[in-house]
Design a protein around this motif. Structure first.
Motif, PDB file in Angstrom:
ATOM      1  N   PHE A  57      35.085  38.567  64.001  1.00 56.56           N
ATOM      2  CA  PHE A  57      35.555  38.774  62.632  1.00 56.56           C
ATOM      3  C   PHE A  57      37.069  38.632  62.629  1.00 56.56           C
ATOM      4  O   PHE A  57      37.771  39.332  63.370  1.00 56.56           O
ATOM      5  N   VAL A  58      37.573  37.727  61.804  1.00 56.67           N
ATOM      6  CA  VAL A  58      39.002  37.421  61.807  1.00 56.67           C
ATOM      7  C   VAL A  58      39.667  38.048  60.596  1.00 56.67           C
ATOM      8  O   VAL A  58      39.250  37.831  59.454  1.00 56.67           O
ATOM      9  N   ASN A  59      40.695  38.826  60.842  1.00 57.84           N
ATOM     10  CA  ASN A  59      41.514  39.359  59.763  1.00 57.84           C
ATOM     11  C   ASN A  59      42.325  38.222  59.164  1.00 57.84           C
ATOM     12  O   ASN A  59      43.074  37.547  59.885  1.00 57.84           O
ATOM     13  N   PRO A  60      42.217  37.957  57.867  1.00 58.48           N
ATOM     14  CA  PRO A  60      42.924  36.815  57.282  1.00 58.48           C
ATOM     15  C   PRO A  60      44.433  36.994  57.200  1.00 58.48           C
ATOM     16  O   PRO A  60      45.156  36.051  56.902  1.00 58.48           O
ATOM     17  N   ASP A  61      44.928  38.204  57.448  1.00 58.46           N
ATOM     18  CA  ASP A  61      46.374  38.457  57.398  1.00 58.46           C
ATOM     19  C   ASP A  61      46.965  38.417  58.799  1.00 58.46           C
ATOM     20  O   ASP A  61      46.266  38.283  59.791  1.00 58.46           O
ATOM     21  N   SER A  62      48.287  38.546  58.868  1.00 53.61           N
ATOM     22  CA  SER A  62      48.964  38.585  60.157  1.00 53.61           C
ATOM     23  C   SER A  62      48.745  39.929  60.823  1.00 53.61           C
ATOM     24  O   SER A  62      48.915  40.977  60.198  1.00 53.61           O
ATOM     25  N   GLY A  63      48.361  39.907  62.090  1.00 55.39           N
ATOM     26  CA  GLY A  63      48.086  41.146  62.795  1.00 55.39           C
ATOM     27  C   GLY A  63      49.293  42.044  62.952  1.00 55.39           C
ATOM     28  O   GLY A  63      49.162  43.252  63.149  1.00 55.39           O
ATOM     29  N   GLU A  64      50.490  41.478  62.855  1.00 55.56           N
ATOM     30  CA  GLU A  64      51.701  42.273  63.041  1.00 55.56           C
ATOM     31  C   GLU A  64      52.037  43.100  61.804  1.00 55.56           C
ATOM     32  O   GLU A  64      52.875  43.988  61.866  1.00 55.56           O
ATOM     33  N   ASN A  65      51.402  42.813  60.688  1.00 55.48           N
ATOM     34  CA  ASN A  65      51.752  43.498  59.439  1.00 55.48           C
ATOM     35  C   ASN A  65      50.691  44.479  58.967  1.00 55.48           C
ATOM     36  O   ASN A  65      50.706  44.917  57.822  1.00 55.48           O
ATOM     37  N   ILE A  66      49.750  44.814  59.838  1.00 54.50           N
ATOM     38  CA  ILE A  66      48.663  45.700  59.435  1.00 54.50           C
ATOM     39  C   ILE A  66      49.141  47.150  59.416  1.00 54.50           C
ATOM     40  O   ILE A  66      49.772  47.623  60.356  1.00 54.50           O
ATOM     41  N   LEU A  67      48.824  47.848  58.349  1.00 55.06           N
ATOM     42  CA  LEU A  67      49.104  49.271  58.282  1.00 55.06           C
ATOM     43  C   LEU A  67      47.931  50.029  58.903  1.00 55.06           C
ATOM     44  O   LEU A  67      46.776  49.644  58.744  1.00 55.06           O
ATOM     45  N   THR A  68      48.253  51.106  59.586  1.00 56.28           N
ATOM     46  CA  THR A  68      47.228  51.913  60.247  1.00 56.28           C
ATOM     47  C   THR A  68      46.143  52.366  59.266  1.00 56.28           C
ATOM     48  O   THR A  68      44.947  52.299  59.562  1.00 56.28           O
TER      49      THR A  68
END
Length: 310
Positions: A57-68
């Motif tokens: 499952f791929v997160n469509p956003d950038s992984g560096e900008n994910i909020l906890t």
């Protein structure tokens, strides 16, 4: 039983530690899926070939900008939708932040710092700064755990997983990440490096750590340090190895000017070969070292550099 592994990403793509998390998950469940926290093509290619992974499952956003908070709710939604019996995070700063939130939202007790998986419900984790390993049975309906990736060999790369683009993570509040500044270095990442050279108070000053950096460059190694010298401001926080720093398991660990406090030893207990250089023959580091040299730390570095130049 089905397990969900949370695969972190960095500027180079998927973190190599994800392969070790998959190995741990395969010991606990019959099938494994992976939630990749970034959508970079390089990361997707690395994830889809992990042996034993059925879906990515791929997160469509950038992984560096994910909020906890957003990631926690997204993981819980995926667990409920797919019916996972296990959720494994890396015991990283992100994993340690998200894992207990996910456990709380699922109303289960979290399990931290797993170093061995015996079966679907039985796990081993260290306590008392790594001096004791405890075996416990987790009978929660969903096992939510953080895993020390260094304790598991990575899985193979002969898989062919299905790529599924996940829906955007939910916004939980009016908060957004403004910036992200990654530490840029040409050296190997500390937690995945095959060789690590580390310094302690025996190096005394900045000049000593400059010499340590020269040795690391000569060996193609990552640099580590004890909490004491980090607190002294002689090196950055991301070099810290130990119970309150990074847990590592390199093929070769060279400890220079390090006394060997219990908290530091907890971070290197899985290193395959430990070499210690210290001017105190009674230093605790020699109790865990495979090879030891009683001499001044700086003189030891000079001797190694000279030997490597021949």
């Amino acid at each position: 039983m089905r397990a969900l592994v949370i695969g972190e990403v960095n500027a180079s793509g998927m973190k190599p530690t994800s392969a070790s998390l998959v190995s741990a998950a395969l010991k606990a469940a019959g099938s494994v899926d992976l939630l990749l926290l970034g959508q970079a093509p390089k990361a997707q290619e690395a994830a889809k070939v992990l042996s034993g992974v059925e879906k990515v499952f791929v997160n469509p956003d950038s992984g560096e900008n994910i909020l906890t908070e957003s990631l926690s709710k997204a993981v819980v939604a995926l667990v409920k939708e797919q019916g996972y019996s296990h959720v494994f995070f890396e015991a990283s700063s992100m994993g340690k932040s998200v894992m207990p939130r996910v456990a709380a939202l699922l109303d289960v007790a979290p399990l931290s710092d797993v170093t061995a998986v015996l079966d679907a419900q039985t796990y081993v984790r260290p306590i008392f700064a790594g001096s004791i390993d405890v075996t416990l049975k987790d009978e929660e309906p969903v096992v939510v755990a953080s895993v020390r990736a260094t304790a598991f060999d990575p899985c193979g790369n002969d898989g062919n997983a299905e790529i599924v683009v996940n829906k955007p993570f939910p916004e939980t509040m009016k908060t957004r990440k403004v910036s992200f500044e990654a530490v840029k270095t040409d050296r190997p990442a500390l937690q995945s490096a095959r060789i690590v050279v580390a310094g302690g108070r025996g190096l005394e000053d900045e000049e000593g750590f400059k010499k340590l950096a020269q040795l690391a460059d000569r060996l193609g190694a990552a640099i580590g340090a004890t909490r004491a010298v980090v607190d002294m401001g002689l090196c950055p926080n991301d070099w810290q190895v130990g119970q309150t720093g990074k847990i590592i398991a390199p093929d070769l660990y060279i400890a220079i000017g390090i006394s060997g406090a219990m908290q530091h030893i907890a971070g290197i207990k899985d290193a395959k070969v430990v070499v210690a250089i210290n001017n105190d023959p009674e230093a605790a580091i020699f109790e865990v070292a495979d090879y030891g040299l009683v001499m001044d730390a700086k003189a030891g570095i000079e001797a190694l550099l000279k030997e490597l130049s021949n």
